[in-house]
Motif scaffolding. Structure first.
Motif, PDB file in Angstrom:
ATOM      1  N   ILE A   7       0.848  -1.195   0.000  1.00  0.00           N
ATOM      2  CA  ILE A   7       0.000   0.000   0.000  1.00  0.00           C
ATOM      3  C   ILE A   7       0.881   1.241   0.000  1.00  0.00           C
ATOM      4  N   LEU A   8       0.694   2.078  -1.010  1.00  0.00           N
ATOM      5  CA  LEU A   8       1.404   3.350  -1.104  1.00  0.00           C
ATOM      6  C   LEU A   8       0.530   4.445  -0.514  1.00  0.00           C
ATOM      7  N   VAL A   9       1.106   5.226   0.414  1.00  0.00           N
ATOM      8  CA  VAL A   9       0.385   6.325   1.070  1.00  0.00           C
ATOM      9  C   VAL A   9       1.011   7.651   0.670  1.00  0.00           C
ATOM     10  N   SER A  10       0.173   8.603   0.293  1.00  0.00           N
ATOM     11  CA  SER A  10       0.631   9.959   0.011  1.00  0.00           C
ATOM     12  C   SER A  10      -0.426  10.937   0.516  1.00  0.00           C
ATOM     13  N   ASN A  11      -0.211  12.227   0.272  1.00  0.00           N
ATOM     14  CA  ASN A  11      -1.203  13.242   0.661  1.00  0.00           C
ATOM     15  C   ASN A  11      -0.842  14.580   0.050  1.00  0.00           C
ATOM     16  N   ASP A  12      -1.562  15.632   0.452  1.00  0.00           N
ATOM     17  CA  ASP A  12      -1.180  16.974   0.013  1.00  0.00           C
ATOM     18  C   ASP A  12      -0.942  17.926   1.178  1.00  0.00           C
ATOM     19  N   ASP A  13      -1.224  17.486   2.397  1.00  0.00           N
ATOM     20  CA  ASP A  13      -1.004  18.336   3.570  1.00  0.00           C
ATOM     21  C   ASP A  13       0.422  18.251   4.096  1.00  0.00           C
ATOM     22  N   GLY A  14       1.217  17.381   3.527  1.00  0.00           N
ATOM     23  CA  GLY A  14       2.592  17.218   3.964  1.00  0.00           C
ATOM     24  C   GLY A  14       2.779  16.012   4.854  1.00  0.00           C
ATOM     25  N   ILE A  15       3.996  15.519   4.874  1.00  0.00           N
ATOM     26  CA  ILE A  15       4.297  14.256   5.546  1.00  0.00           C
ATOM     27  C   ILE A  15       4.140  14.322   7.064  1.00  0.00           C
ATOM     28  N   THR A  16       4.128  15.524   7.638  1.00  0.00           N
ATOM     29  CA  THR A  16       4.003  15.652   9.093  1.00  0.00           C
ATOM     30  C   THR A  16       2.568  15.911   9.546  1.00  0.00           C
ATOM     31  N   SER A  17       1.609  15.909   8.643  1.00  0.00           N
ATOM     32  CA  SER A  17       0.228  16.224   9.022  1.00  0.00           C
ATOM     33  C   SER A  17      -0.374  15.115   9.886  1.00  0.00           C
ATOM     34  N   LYS A  18      -1.379  15.487  10.661  1.00  0.00           N
ATOM     35  CA  LYS A  18      -2.073  14.519  11.508  1.00  0.00           C
ATOM     36  C   LYS A  18      -2.826  13.501  10.658  1.00  0.00           C
ATOM     37  N   GLY A  19      -3.428  13.978   9.552  1.00  0.00           N
ATOM     38  CA  GLY A  19      -4.246  13.101   8.719  1.00  0.00           C
ATOM     39  C   GLY A  19      -3.480  11.943   8.116  1.00  0.00           C
ATOM     40  N   ILE A  20      -2.252  12.184   7.659  1.00  0.00           N
ATOM     41  CA  ILE A  20      -1.491  11.086   7.050  1.00  0.00           C
ATOM     42  C   ILE A  20      -1.049  10.087   8.118  1.00  0.00           C
ATOM     43  N   ARG A  21      -0.806  10.565   9.325  1.00  0.00           N
ATOM     44  CA  ARG A  21      -0.428   9.640  10.397  1.00  0.00           C
ATOM     45  C   ARG A  21      -1.590   8.702  10.726  1.00  0.00           C
ATOM     46  N   VAL A  22      -2.803   9.247  10.746  1.00  0.00           N
ATOM     47  CA  VAL A  22      -3.984   8.409  10.983  1.00  0.00           C
ATOM     48  C   VAL A  22      -4.125   7.390   9.863  1.00  0.00           C
ATOM     49  N   LEU A  23      -3.944   7.835   8.622  1.00  0.00           N
ATOM     50  CA  LEU A  23      -4.080   6.940   7.475  1.00  0.00           C
ATOM     51  C   LEU A  23      -3.038   5.828   7.505  1.00  0.00           C
ATOM     52  N   VAL A  24      -1.813   6.165   7.822  1.00  0.00           N
ATOM     53  CA  VAL A  24      -0.752   5.159   7.913  1.00  0.00           C
ATOM     54  C   VAL A  24      -1.093   4.113   8.969  1.00  0.00           C
ATOM     55  N   ASN A  25      -1.569   4.556  10.124  1.00  0.00           N
ATOM     56  CA  ASN A  25      -1.890   3.625  11.210  1.00  0.00           C
ATOM     57  C   ASN A  25      -3.004   2.659  10.826  1.00  0.00           C
ATOM     58  N   VAL A  26      -3.969   3.144  10.043  1.00  0.00           N
ATOM     59  CA  VAL A  26      -5.043   2.255   9.584  1.00  0.00           C
ATOM     60  C   VAL A  26      -4.525   1.286   8.526  1.00  0.00           C
ATOM     61  N   MET A  27      -3.737   1.785   7.575  1.00  0.00           N
ATOM     62  CA  MET A  27      -3.248   0.936   6.481  1.00  0.00           C
ATOM     63  C   MET A  27      -2.309  -0.158   6.980  1.00  0.00           C
ATOM     64  N   LYS A  28      -1.606   0.091   8.085  1.00  0.00           N
ATOM     65  CA  LYS A  28      -0.717  -0.928   8.665  1.00  0.00           C
ATOM     66  C   LYS A  28      -1.470  -2.202   9.013  1.00  0.00           C
TER      67      LYS A  28
END
Length: 260
Positions: A7-28
């Motif tokens: 699973i490849l994860v990306s975003n537009d808010d930047g790598i330090t945003s809260k939203g991508i951290r939540v997404l990564v934790n779910v995708m794990k």
């Protein structure tokens, strides 16, 4: 033992945003995760790519045991770099983008950096999803959407998506009542009515500041704006083929080519 999905994860808010951290934790929970995301916010970039400028890419240790990279490029650049450099010949099973801090319903899909990463994934032939929470706060509460992110991503991994399609998923903000469910929707007929404020900097040089209001012209109950307003998760299947197929016959029939 079967191999876990990649699973490849990306975003537009930047790598330090809260939203991508939540997404990564779910995708794990669903597979092996690799992150390639912008090094700074890229909201409103649409499907821009970097041409004629350098692209930087560096590995980051911010998601514990997850392989992660930040890039100076746009969200679309990040997916391209992931395919051609980070993952090279590995088969990607799912591309997910987000979770965006803010709505990407209706016409916003055209401007969205979040959706550009998902659509770039679809262009490369990968099942792809863009996730957005209709809350613009950097400290937004994502706790009510995690189970839906998991369910939707698992459905895609298990059942796939039509070729050339990326899913635009929007979540209502945290409210006192629980989310009512999921609606498969069409994109609402709505738009931004912009206003430009003319201003002057301390040196007397003119500049403009864009503002405006979002206007929803759509009275239907089958669109993403209605779903969010009524506390449903909206899913709009989006395609990168922008051909107006319904206009082809009309133009061939009604236009008088002999007079041109």
């Amino acid at each position: 033992m079967s191999k876990r999905p990649l699973i490849l994860v990306s975003n537009d808010d930047g790598i330090t945003s809260k939203g991508i951290r939540v997404l990564v934790n779910v995708m794990k929970k669903l597979g092996e995760v690799v992150v390639v995301a912008p090094d700074s916010p890229q909201s409103g970039m649409g499907h821009a790519i970097t041409i004629g400028e350098t692209l930087r890419l560096s590995e980051e240790d911010i998601f514990d045991d997850i392989q992660a990279y930040k890039s100076s490029g746009t969200p679309a650049d990040c997916v391209k770099l992931a395919k051609h450099y980070v993952l090279k010949d590995r088969k990607v099973d799912l591309v997910v983008s987000g979770i965006n801090h803010g709505s990407n319903t209706s016409i916003s899909v055209l401007y969205s950096g979040t959706m550009s990463a998902a659509i770039e994934g679809a262009l490369e032939g990968y099942p792809s999803i863009g996730f957005s929470l209709c809350d613009y706060s950097s400290k937004a509460d994502f706790s009510h959407v995690e189970e839906y992110v998991y369910k939707i991503a698992k459905q895609v991994l298990d059942n796939g998506i039509a070729k050339g399609v990326a899913l635009n998923v929007n979540f209502p903000p945290k409210r006192n009542e629980a989310i009512k469910g999921i609606k498969i929707c069409r994109q609402a007929h709505a738009k931004w009515q912009e206003e430009f404020s003319e201003r002057f900097d301390p040196n007397g040089r003119k500049y403009f500041w864009m503002a405006g209001n979002f206007v929803n012209f759509d009275k239907g109950e089958d669109n993403d704006e209605w779903a969010i307003a009524n506390n449903y998760v909206s899913i709009v299947p989006c395609q990168y083929d922008l051909t107006a197929h319904h206009a082809i016959n009309q133009m061939n029939e009604d236009w008088n080519w002999d007079e041109l």
